[in-house]
Design a protein around this motif. Structure first.
Motif, short mmCIF file in Angstrom:
data_model
loop_
_atom_site.label_atom_id
_atom_site.label_comp_id
_atom_site.label_asym_id
_atom_site.label_seq_id
_atom_site.Cartn_x
_atom_site.Cartn_y
_atom_site.Cartn_z
N ARG A 122 -6.43 -5.84 -6.98
CA ARG A 122 -6.75 -6.63 -6.00
C ARG A 122 -5.66 -7.29 -5.47
NH1 ARG A 122 -12.82 -8.42 -8.08
NH2 ARG A 122 -13.86 -6.39 -7.80
N ARG B 141 1.79 2.49 -3.43
CA ARG B 141 0.61 2.62 -4.20
C ARG B 141 0.65 4.14 -5.17
NH1 ARG B 141 -2.79 -1.63 -5.31
NH2 ARG B 141 -1.87 -3.40 -4.38
N LYS C 123 -4.49 2.88 -6.29
CA LYS C 123 -4.84 2.84 -4.86
C LYS C 123 -6.20 2.28 -4.51
CE LYS C 123 -1.74 6.67 -3.26
NZ LYS C 123 -1.83 7.71 -2.43
N LYS C 124 -6.91 2.58 -5.77
CA LYS C 124 -8.51 2.31 -5.64
C LYS C 124 -8.98 1.62 -7.10
CE LYS C 124 -9.64 6.44 -2.75
NZ LYS C 124 -10.61 7.65 -2.87
N GLU C 125 -10.03 0.93 -7.07
CA GLU C 125 -10.55 0.27 -8.17
C GLU C 125 -11.00 1.39 -9.18
OE1 GLU C 125 -13.59 -2.77 -7.76
OE2 GLU C 125 -12.20 -4.15 -6.85
N SER C 126 -11.65 2.26 -8.67
CA SER C 126 -12.20 3.39 -9.63
C SER C 126 -11.15 4.07 -10.24
CB SER C 126 -12.69 4.33 -8.37
OG SER C 126 -12.10 5.02 -7.64
N HIS C 127 -10.07 4.09 -9.36
CA HIS C 127 -8.81 4.88 -10.45
C HIS C 127 -8.31 3.90 -11.66
CE1 HIS C 127 -7.19 7.15 -6.37
NE2 HIS C 127 -8.58 7.53 -6.92
N ASP D 38 0.65 -1.09 -0.03
CA ASP D 38 0.15 0.03 0.14
C ASP D 38 0.99 1.39 0.10
OD1 ASP D 38 -2.29 -1.68 0.03
OD2 ASP D 38 -2.71 -1.60 2.12
#
Length: 432
Positions: A84, A25, A230-234, A22
């Motif tokens: 993931r 990221r 950092k995020k799926e949306s990214h 993390d």
């Protein structure tokens, strides 16, 4: 070994053997910059140009949109699974193929990357030779120099890719836009472009297949970058923006130039209008931001193979990247340009089904095979996808890469669920 030394060791291997932590990221902006740098390539001008001169304007735009939608779906789907798991493309493929099976795929990835790097080195060397009459170095020597320059950002990992893309993406877009505007001025503002009628028509299938086939290799290895999200949306945002700008944007520019000038090749069209310098500067950044990604991806693929040998943990990312660049430079110097297209065409048939396998495993089967030597139903689904994709290509049917991915997806799900069900039944019987 203290925590800092341990982290430096992981950085030296570019987190090839484990999920990206993390703390490493990257921001959404960084992700967009690096992902956009990859598809901003000269080949997309050529693809857009060739599709445009073979179809009507409306059909060409539809083919470009359809093809890029497929690519974006591949990028986002595989990219989310990379986020993931934190794994690169090669290590993600272990979950579908097993250890040895994924090594075969990794070899194909590395060979494809090396051939693309050497091909583009040769092409750019020829462009330099024709643009500057005073250039005194031979094409093979020039190609070697170009590849060694591209290597400089690749050996520095994500940081190097980000640095070059941060410079190259804006520069390539500005110079490309300037070129298109200049062509528009020379051709009365693209007058009559919507009424264009192709002299030698191609089918819509051939056009859309060219878009997907031309960049499916790039889409397949985007998990190498998406694992830093950092995020799926990214992943969704960065993947969509990067390929809309890099793939569709440059293909659209190539289409406008091709229809207006009659040249499917962007650089040839610019040269014919006396705009070679603009094309050359755009080419510098278009090639660098793409080929350093190829070197980077090939390095990660080879680490997947090395993991199962006595050299595991002994060869850094930098050393492998140097070796890949050296091999590509050798091929370019030997004139691989004349022999490479058949190699790339055949390899693409085997690479395109892999996203179907990865998506099937991660989304539906969910029975990772990373510790198996070979996952045979993964191999069967892979070969079936390659065969059907090849048949579709020869028959000019639909979009061959989509046929290959769809076939591999369905067969992997069917066999995967069947095997998992049998294993579960056997365990229940033993327990009873």
């Amino acid at each position: 070994m203290n925590e800092k030394q341990n982290q430096n060791q992981h950085d030296a291997y570019e987190h090839a053997f484990e999920r990206v932590p993390d703390s490493k990221r990257k921001s959404l902006l960084s992700l967009i910059i690096v992902l956009a740098g990859y598809p901003i390539a000269l080949s997309n001008f050529v693809i857009g140009g060739n599709v445009a001169i073979g179809l009507s304007f409306s059909e060409a735009m539809l083919a470009l949109l359809a093809g890029n939608l497929v690519l974006i779906c591949i990028v986002v789907a595989t990219g989310i699974f990379a986020f993931r798991t934190g794994l690169s493309t090669a290590f993600l493929s272990r979950r579908a193929f097993g250890k040895s099976g994924s090594s075969i795929f990794s070899i194909l990835l590395a060979i494809s990357a090396v051939t693309w790097i050497s091909l583009n080195g040769d092409i750019f060397a020829r462009l330099i030779d024709t643009t500057f009459g005073w250039w005194f170095l031979s094409i093979p020597v020039t190609a070697v120099i170009c590849i060694l320059l591209w290597m400089q950002s690749a050996i520095r990992g994500f940081k190097g890719l980000h640095f070059i893309s941060a410079l190259g993406v804006p520069a390539a877009l500005i110079m490309s836009a300037a070129g298109v505007i200049a062509v528009g001025i020379h051709t009365s503002g693209f007058e009559g472009i919507t009424e264009y009628v192709p002299v030698e028509p191609i089918t819509f299938t051939a056009g859309s297949a060219a878009v997907v086939g031309g960049w499916v290799f790039g889409a397949v290895i985007t998990p190498d970058v998406c694992r830093f999200a950092k995020k799926e949306s990214h992943v969704l945002i960065a993947g969509a923006i990067a390929f809309v700008i890099g793939c569709f944007g440059l293909q659209f520019a190539g289409a406008l130039v091709a229809i207006s000038t009659g040249y499917g090749d962007f650089t040839a069209a610019m040269a014919a209008l006396g705009l070679s310098l603009i094309a050359f500067v755009a080419a510098i950044f278009c090639l660098w931001t793409t080929q350093d990604n190829n070197i980077y991806g090939a390095s990660l693929a080879l680490q997947n193979i090395i993991k199962e040998t006595s050299f595991y943990g002994k060869i850094t990312h930098k050393n492998i990247a140097v070796g890949i660049s050296g091999l590509a430079a050798l091929f370019a110097a030997l004139g691989i340009y004349d022999h490479i297209i058949p190699i790339i065409s055949n390899l693409s048939v085997l690479i395109t089904p892999v996203p179907g396998l990865i998506i099937a495993e991660e989304a539906i089967v969910k029975s990772p095979n990373s510790e198996k030597v070979v996952n045979w139903f993964g191999i069967i689904a892979w070969l079936a996808g390659g065969i059907t994709g090849f048949i579709a290509l020869q028959a000019n049917f639909f979009i061959p890469p989509v046929i290959g991915m769809g076939t591999s997806f369905v067969i992997y799900v069917v066999l995967g669920k069947l095997v998992c069900k049998n294993v579960s039944t056997d365990k229940s019987e033993v327990k009873a």
